[in-house]
Scaffold this active site. Structure first.
Site, PDB file in Angstrom:
ATOM      1  N   CYS A   1      15.305 -21.930  -0.103  1.00 16.01           N
ATOM      2  CA  CYS A   1      15.269 -22.953   0.932  1.00 16.01           C
ATOM      3  C   CYS A   1      14.990 -22.256   2.440  1.00 16.01           C
ATOM      4  O   CYS A   1      14.615 -22.904   3.446  1.00 16.01           O
ATOM      5  CB  CYS A   1      16.446 -23.648   1.250  1.00 16.01           C
ATOM      6  SG  CYS A   1      17.090 -24.031  -0.525  1.00 16.01           S
TER       7      CYS A   1
ATOM      8  N   ASN B   1      23.863 -24.355  -7.782  1.00 14.29           N
ATOM      9  CA  ASN B   1      25.143 -23.411  -7.633  1.00 14.29           C
ATOM     10  C   ASN B   1      26.153 -24.002  -8.347  1.00 14.29           C
ATOM     11  O   ASN B   1      26.904 -23.438  -8.998  1.00 14.29           O
ATOM     12  CB  ASN B   1      25.209 -23.397  -6.388  1.00 14.29           C
ATOM     13  CG  ASN B   1      24.450 -22.501  -5.573  1.00 14.29           C
ATOM     14  OD1 ASN B   1      24.864 -20.987  -5.444  1.00 14.29           O
ATOM     15  ND2 ASN B   1      23.259 -22.618  -4.984  1.00 14.29           N
TER      16      ASN B   1
ATOM     17  N   ALA C   1      19.675 -19.352  -8.411  1.00 18.64           N
ATOM     18  CA  ALA C   1      20.915 -20.123  -7.994  1.00 18.64           C
ATOM     19  C   ALA C   1      21.965 -20.378  -9.309  1.00 18.64           C
ATOM     20  O   ALA C   1      23.096 -20.094  -9.270  1.00 18.64           O
ATOM     21  CB  ALA C   1      20.810 -21.454  -7.105  1.00 18.64           C
ATOM     22  N   ALA C   2      21.208 -21.018 -10.367  1.00 23.30           N
ATOM     23  CA  ALA C   2      22.283 -21.518 -11.221  1.00 23.30           C
ATOM     24  C   ALA C   2      22.594 -20.273 -12.357  1.00 23.30           C
ATOM     25  O   ALA C   2      23.590 -20.079 -12.511  1.00 23.30           O
ATOM     26  CB  ALA C   2      21.598 -22.733 -12.259  1.00 23.30           C
TER      27      ALA C   2
ATOM     28  N   ASP D   1      17.297 -26.491 -11.688  1.00 27.16           N
ATOM     29  CA  ASP D   1      16.112 -27.179 -11.505  1.00 27.16           C
ATOM     30  C   ASP D   1      15.462 -27.575 -12.593  1.00 27.16           C
ATOM     31  O   ASP D   1      14.520 -28.098 -12.602  1.00 27.16           O
ATOM     32  CB  ASP D   1      15.259 -26.198 -10.372  1.00 27.16           C
ATOM     33  CG  ASP D   1      15.841 -26.035  -8.938  1.00 27.16           C
ATOM     34  OD1 ASP D   1      16.892 -26.759  -8.812  1.00 27.16           O
ATOM     35  OD2 ASP D   1      14.961 -25.643  -8.130  1.00 27.16           O
TER      36      ASP D   1
ATOM     37  N   TYR E   1      37.126 -39.373  16.207  1.00 30.62           N
ATOM     38  CA  TYR E   1      36.269 -39.774  17.201  1.00 30.62           C
ATOM     39  C   TYR E   1      36.944 -39.292  18.450  1.00 30.62           C
ATOM     40  O   TYR E   1      38.066 -39.126  18.725  1.00 30.62           O
ATOM     41  CB  TYR E   1      36.512 -41.562  17.439  1.00 30.62           C
ATOM     42  CG  TYR E   1      36.115 -41.636  18.663  1.00 30.62           C
ATOM     43  CD1 TYR E   1      34.998 -41.771  19.545  1.00 30.62           C
ATOM     44  CD2 TYR E   1      37.322 -42.259  19.585  1.00 30.62           C
ATOM     45  CE1 TYR E   1      34.893 -42.042  20.742  1.00 30.62           C
ATOM     46  CE2 TYR E   1      37.291 -42.407  20.909  1.00 30.62           C
ATOM     47  CZ  TYR E   1      35.859 -42.454  21.742  1.00 30.62           C
ATOM     48  OH  TYR E   1      35.747 -42.796  23.029  1.00 30.62           O
TER      49      TYR E   1
END
Lengths: 470, 470
Positions: free
Chosen positions: B43, B323, B11-12, B301, B447
């Protein structure tokens, strides 16, 4: 003993009464409500008419008896306030038993809103409905019930819009493509009516982005609703009862018409008492909801509120604001001055199998009037990780100010259950806090494959719009 | 030509490489990845093992070929970087073909995290798995596939946990009740395994609130997972293969064990190069992710990031941060210095039919260490209008600082689809912007009856907690 008089027994009024009495049990709290219903969820009426909610009573969150007995509030239903005298500090109410003059130390005007009457001929014909009150809801449900039982007997074939349906009622017309129009299209179609929806301009749900509006129109059509855009309704024609919706271009036969062309603040009582209205036509207040008259407050659908983006007064008559501002007034009256915050113009709607939300300022004219240089971007993103077995698309429209990068507003639409509405919560916060698109795109939002892509769709929108700004 | 070297292709690393090359096409971007997979969604592995995703390739968002051909990145898989020499400004990588020495103008260390090895005997037995890499995922899927085909033949009756299942595999043990443990409990139970989950303390998903954790434990048990709290696993016992999980109190027969006791930053390479680690044990950086060595960055990480509540360095190894920070480094390298923002410690998880999210600081010890005087409230609220035909309960835990009223963190849990995760977005914003509970409870959130009560559950939580503060 101090006396707090509340005029109007729905969201703002009963929130104020309850909070004031709870925080200061010594306070004498009197509520005048002209009808018999109080504290009811008018937002639930389309689902009652649809048949998903069995009884009108289900929409009532607290009953009159509970207010009287459990909350010790002097609630007087069937009492219409006809005068506020700020010099004498009294209000006069009329009921079946005559007139009552009640003195007050402070008073809240929570008279709500009423349906706008559009300039259309034939609004008084039989079979023409509006949906503003519980009794309107009751009548519409009865109409649906009657037509349904007839339709089930007759099973008529009423043309192309009925091709998906086993039985078909109607045809019925809806004038106005706002929340009520869209929700009622769902409610009526679910009861096998052939539904014709007429929108004056080309943009239903007009406070939402064009991209959201177009998505909703497309979906309504897929569901068999005939949507007429740019349709100027001139006459609701017929002998005695309504038989056709006549626009400048078309004449569509119908058996019933629902008119939902918006609401306006109910301000007559306030105006007569010398209370100042704002430019929006609703009652002007300060940030504590106090009007130009000392100790006279106004909150809910009859009053203005300051917009969190512009800081200027706005008229956005919706339930949360009424509840929040009513509660704030109650707290103020009980001794703790409380502002209750501004409005972001946030709204949400379900339409058949899709959901949509909007917040802040999206319209470029509106943004320019407020001194911004708006820029808008719309993106489509997966609602969940691309590899996850479920999911759909979230379409996000984001508007920002070109100079400062500030997020001004946004609009989202997705399949029902794919989170357009709850994802809008992040945007409301961004709009309220005045953050830039770059700051927003750095938000550490929750991520897991069943819920979004690594960058939630709202972050992707901010990233893409940020790229156009930098 | 300027040369940007990236160490690690997930990712990074790939976010940085892609962004840098996109913003500055003249840049020479070289990525060394020791394995064969890049830019994969780890993931998603539990859902691949569960059988909802058919192929490991589905988890890859961009293939090596696309990086090379479409993005013009010099991606070298099968290359393990063994040395960074900041004086000579070169890195040395080893591959099957020997060693490469590559000079750099700037370098990003994105070496990720590795599984913590707990002090348990028998971790090397056959049938003991971890889930940190694509190949781990492949092995687990193969195990499930084998057991499933056997189970379908044998249909053994394995006791009470199997009473809901038509066929039953297992039993299998999971050591550790973090995200991986909980998601794998779902994945294995869906494949008819009898699942035993062992948690060292009494609090699974330990960064979530106790209320959330208890709700998840209760749900896991309802789903037939045997959850052992306060279970100190000492030995994974057996002859050759694992046959039992032995705790201080129990001995549970199993045929397989998944160890998921957390991760730690992979920092060996950085340390050897003289790069400073922070107190958390991860690589220390400034707000631009630059380490103590000039032009040497670290993200994802393996690195720390500043916490939005405390402003202090934190170690929260999750996908979005990797990311975001990777992208920010890429942008910085390409000439636009970009910070990329802090972390709120936000996380989300699905467990069978419920969903949960958390953000900010919830733990009172942690809050006190950061100088706050924490107070926490947990509420249960309807996920939709009470009268609406669908809906469930959202349990919201909110923590604030007693003195300032500032929202420090929160945790939510609901039925799957009732919006605990997306509703947490509002809390992330509140935590990031440092708003008080009163300010938060004034947010004009969307709402409508199909989506919430008039006050969304997060607002109700703020209102209730605010009442305790005032």
């Amino acid at each position: 003993m101090n006396t707090f008089v509340v005029i109007g027994g729905d969201a703002a009024g009963m929130s104020a009464a309850s909070k004031a009495k709870r925080d200061d049990p010594d306070l004498d709290v009197i509520v005048f409500e002209q009808g018999k219903w109080v504290s009811y969820g008018a937002c639930g009426l389309p689902y009652y008419i649809k048949g998903e909610i069995q009884s009108l009573e289900n929409l009532v969150s607290v009953t009159p008896e509970e207010f009287r007995e459990e909350r010790d509030i002097d609630l007087r239903t069937g009492h219409k306030v006809i005068d506020i005298d700020p010099d004498e500090r009294v209000v006069t109410a009329r009921s079946a038993d005559g007139e009552t003059v009640q003195d007050y130390d402070s008073v809240l005007i929570a008279t709500g809103a009423e349906a706008v009457t559009p300039s259309i001929d034939g609004l008084d014909r039989e079979g023409v409905y509006t949906l503003g009150s519980m009794s309107d809801g009751k009548e519409l449900r009865e109409y649906v019930g009657r037509a349904r039982s007839e339709g089930e007997l007759q099973q008529p074939d009423r043309g192309p819009a009925c091709q998906f349906l086993e039985t078909c009622n109607g045809p019925v017309g809806i004038v106005g493509g706002g929340y009520i129009g869209v929700e009622m299209a769902e409610a009526l179609a679910a009861n096998d009516f052939e539904v014709y929806l007429f929108q004056r301009g080309n943009h239903i749900l007009k406070t939402f982005s064009e991209a959201t509006s177009e998505t909703v129109v497309e979906h309504l059509r897929e569901q068999g609703v005939a949507v007429y855009l740019n349709a100027q309704v001139e006459v609701l024609d017929g002998e005695d009862a309504v038989e056709a919706v006549v626009t400048t271009d078309d004449c569509v036969p119908v058996e019933m018409v629902l008119v939902g062309t918006g609401v306006r603040p109910r301000t007559g009582l306030a105006e007569a008492a010398g209370i100042t209205l704002g430019e929006t036509g609703a009652i002007a207040t300060d940030s504590y909801r106090e009007t130009n008259l000392a100790d006279v407050y106004a909150a809910g659908d009859c009053a203005e509120a300051e917009h969190v983006v512009t800081g200027e007064p706005a008229y956005v008559p919706l339930a949360l604001t009424a509840n929040r501002h009513g509660r704030a007034v109650g707290q103020t009256i009980a001794g703790t001055p409380t502002e209750g915050g501004g409005v972001a113009g946030t709204a949400a709607v379900k339409a058949f199998d899709i959901e949509a939300a909007r917040t802040g300022i999206i319209d470029h004219d509106e943004a320019q009037k407020a001194g911004f240089d708006p820029i808008t971007e719309t993106i489509d993103a997966n609602s969940r990780a691309g590899y996850y077995p479920e999911g759909g698309t979230v379409r996000v429209t984001l508007t920002a100010d070109r100079d400062s990068g500030r997020v001004l507003g946004g609009s989202l639409v997705s399949e029902y259950g794919e989170g357009a509405v709850h994802r809008s919560h992040a945007l409301v916060a961004a709009v309220t806090e005045g953050v830039t698109v770059d700051e927003f795109s750095d938000y550490d939002l929750a991520y897991a494959p069943p819920f979004n892509t690594t960058w939630d769709p709202v972050l992707t929108a901010a990233k893409v719009l940020g790229g156009r700004l930098n």
